[in-house]
Design an enzyme around this catalytic site. Structure first.
Site, mmCIF file in Angstrom:
data_model
loop_
_atom_site.group_PDB
_atom_site.id
_atom_site.type_symbol
_atom_site.label_atom_id
_atom_site.label_comp_id
_atom_site.label_asym_id
_atom_site.label_seq_id
_atom_site.Cartn_x
_atom_site.Cartn_y
_atom_site.Cartn_z
ATOM 1 N N ARG A 103 0.883 -1.179 0.000
ATOM 2 C CA ARG A 103 0.000 0.000 0.000
ATOM 3 C C ARG A 103 0.914 1.220 0.000
ATOM 4 O O ARG A 103 1.687 1.420 0.945
ATOM 5 C CB ARG A 103 -0.923 -0.010 1.214
ATOM 6 N N GLN A 133 -10.028 -3.718 -3.908
ATOM 7 C CA GLN A 133 -11.337 -3.209 -3.519
ATOM 8 C C GLN A 133 -12.379 -3.531 -4.600
ATOM 9 O O GLN A 133 -13.486 -3.975 -4.306
ATOM 10 C CB GLN A 133 -11.260 -1.694 -3.300
ATOM 11 N N ARG A 286 -13.800 -8.442 0.782
ATOM 12 C CA ARG A 286 -12.352 -8.225 0.611
ATOM 13 C C ARG A 286 -11.597 -9.499 0.982
ATOM 14 O O ARG A 286 -10.649 -9.901 0.301
ATOM 15 C CB ARG A 286 -11.878 -7.064 1.511
HETATM 16 N N1 NVA Z 1 -9.931 6.854 -1.691
HETATM 17 C C1 NVA Z 1 -9.635 6.421 -0.345
HETATM 18 C C2 NVA Z 1 -9.886 4.953 -0.224
HETATM 19 C C3 NVA Z 1 -9.594 4.383 1.134
HETATM 20 C C4 NVA Z 1 -9.834 2.913 1.189
HETATM 21 C C5 NVA Z 1 -8.205 6.778 -0.013
HETATM 22 O O1 NVA Z 1 -7.337 6.606 -0.875
HETATM 23 O O2 NVA Z 1 -7.950 7.224 1.090
HETATM 24 N N1 CP Z 2 -11.476 -0.024 1.818
HETATM 25 C C1 CP Z 2 -10.217 -0.053 2.307
HETATM 26 O O1 CP Z 2 -9.243 -0.305 1.604
HETATM 27 O O2 CP Z 2 -10.139 0.178 3.639
HETATM 28 P P1 CP Z 2 -8.822 0.350 4.503
HETATM 29 O O3 CP Z 2 -8.187 1.656 4.138
HETATM 30 O O4 CP Z 2 -9.303 0.305 5.925
HETATM 31 O O5 CP Z 2 -7.889 -0.787 4.199
#
Ligand code: NVA
Ligand code: CP
Length: 299
Positions: A103, A133, A286
């Site tokens: 991430r 997602q 998920r």
């Molecule tokens: N668009 C949001 C999604 C979080 C799961 C972000 O990048 O923070």
């Molecule tokens: N939807 C999602 O990716 O949530 P998190 O940021 O909690 O992992």
């Protein structure tokens, strides 16, 4: 090249592969794949530059359920924080691990990591993509609507990472997707131009929501954008999913949100807690979809 495959964007899988992954995800969900442990004796790294609730827990639990060991590390508590290059980190990870979930902020970090890693790299969200997602979202839509082809999705709000990957997923699965975004907050033009004819971007949320099978939204301020929060919030006020917007959609419309949600900003409490909302099924999915992805990619 050692033949390993990464999952950095939805386009890394064909429509056929996505269909297979969704069937397999249903097997995991329904217990038909219980006891199957393809990650037995394997360790999967999880390198996170951003915080997470769902992605972290669903991967950690999924890896454990498949017989493997999750190894979670953040940028801050690795030598990345002291300047160790991605190229070295990726090659070192590959000597210990059978797969890596990353991430990151810039998508290029995940792509570079994948280029140097000799094991599969799975994108657990970057600034421009969130493919894991979207697999869970497709699974949820299939559960609720019985099919994907021809389903009409309306995405209301920010043209962000989730929107970009949703475009790729909808195009891949022959769905109709209309996005309503404020001016200047449209999804990536590059992704849009590669997506084909059933994806539309317009301004008015009501036009997008009209006769929709699925209404989808995400936060207006994504991780890393906190500095522009005030400016964004002022421009997004008309882009809330509320009872009024819901009334334009089909009566059996399903409401999705990838979570975390900011109630009374992009979605009202009434709608997210209401009978159309499938956000917790979506979050659960998920786990099942990521298990199917790891089973397919990790050797
Ligand atoms: N668009 C949001 C999604 C979080 C799961 C972000 O990048 O923070
Ligand atoms: N939807 C999602 O990716 O949530 P998190 O940021 O909690 O992992």
């Amino acid at each position: 090249m050692n033949g390993k495959r990464d999952f950095l964007t939805i386009k890394d899988f064909t429509a056929y592969e996505i269909a297979v992954l969704l069937d397999r995800s249903a097997d995991f969900k329904n217990g038909r794949a219980a006891g199957h442990k393809p990650l037995q004796g394997k360790s999967i790294g999880m390198l996170f530059y951003k915080t997470s609730t769902r992605t972290r827990i669903s991967f950690e639990v999924g890896i454990y359920q498949l017989g493997g060991q999750p190894v979670y590390i953040t940028q801050n508590d690795s030598q990345l924080s002291r300047g160790e290059p991605i190229a070295d980190t990726a090659r070192v990870f590959s000597r210990y691990l059978s797969g890596i979930v990353i991430r990151a902020f810039e998508h290029k970090v995940a792509a570079d990591f994948a280029a140097y890693a000799s094991v599969p790299v799975i994108n657990g969200l970057t600034d421009t993509h969130h493919p894991c997602q979207i697999l869970a979202d497709l699974m949820t839509i299939k559960e609720k609507k019985g099919r994907l082809k021809g389903i009409k999705i309306a995405y209301i709000g920010d043209g962000n990472n989730v929107a970009n990957s949703l475009i790729e997923g909808a195009a891949q699965m022959d769905m109709e997707l209309t996005l309503a975004c404020p001016e200047g907050y449209e999804p990536s033009p590059l992704i849009l131009s590669g997506a084909g004819g059933r994806i539309t971007v317009l301004r008015d949320p009501k036009d997008a929501a009209a006769e929709a099978d699925v209404l989808y939204t995400d936060v207006w301020v994504s991780m890393g954008e906190e500095g522009s929060a005030a400016e964004k919030l002022s421009k997004f006020a008309a882009y809330q999913i509320n009872e009024q917007l819901l009334s334009y959609a089909k009566p059996d419309c399903t409401v999705l949100h990838c979570l975390p949600a900011h109630r009374e900003e992009e979605i009202t409490n009434e709608v997210i807690e209401g009978p159309h909302s499938a956000v917790f099924d979506q979050a659960e999915n998920r786990l099942h979809t990521q298990k199917a992805v790891m089973e397919m990619l990790v050797k």
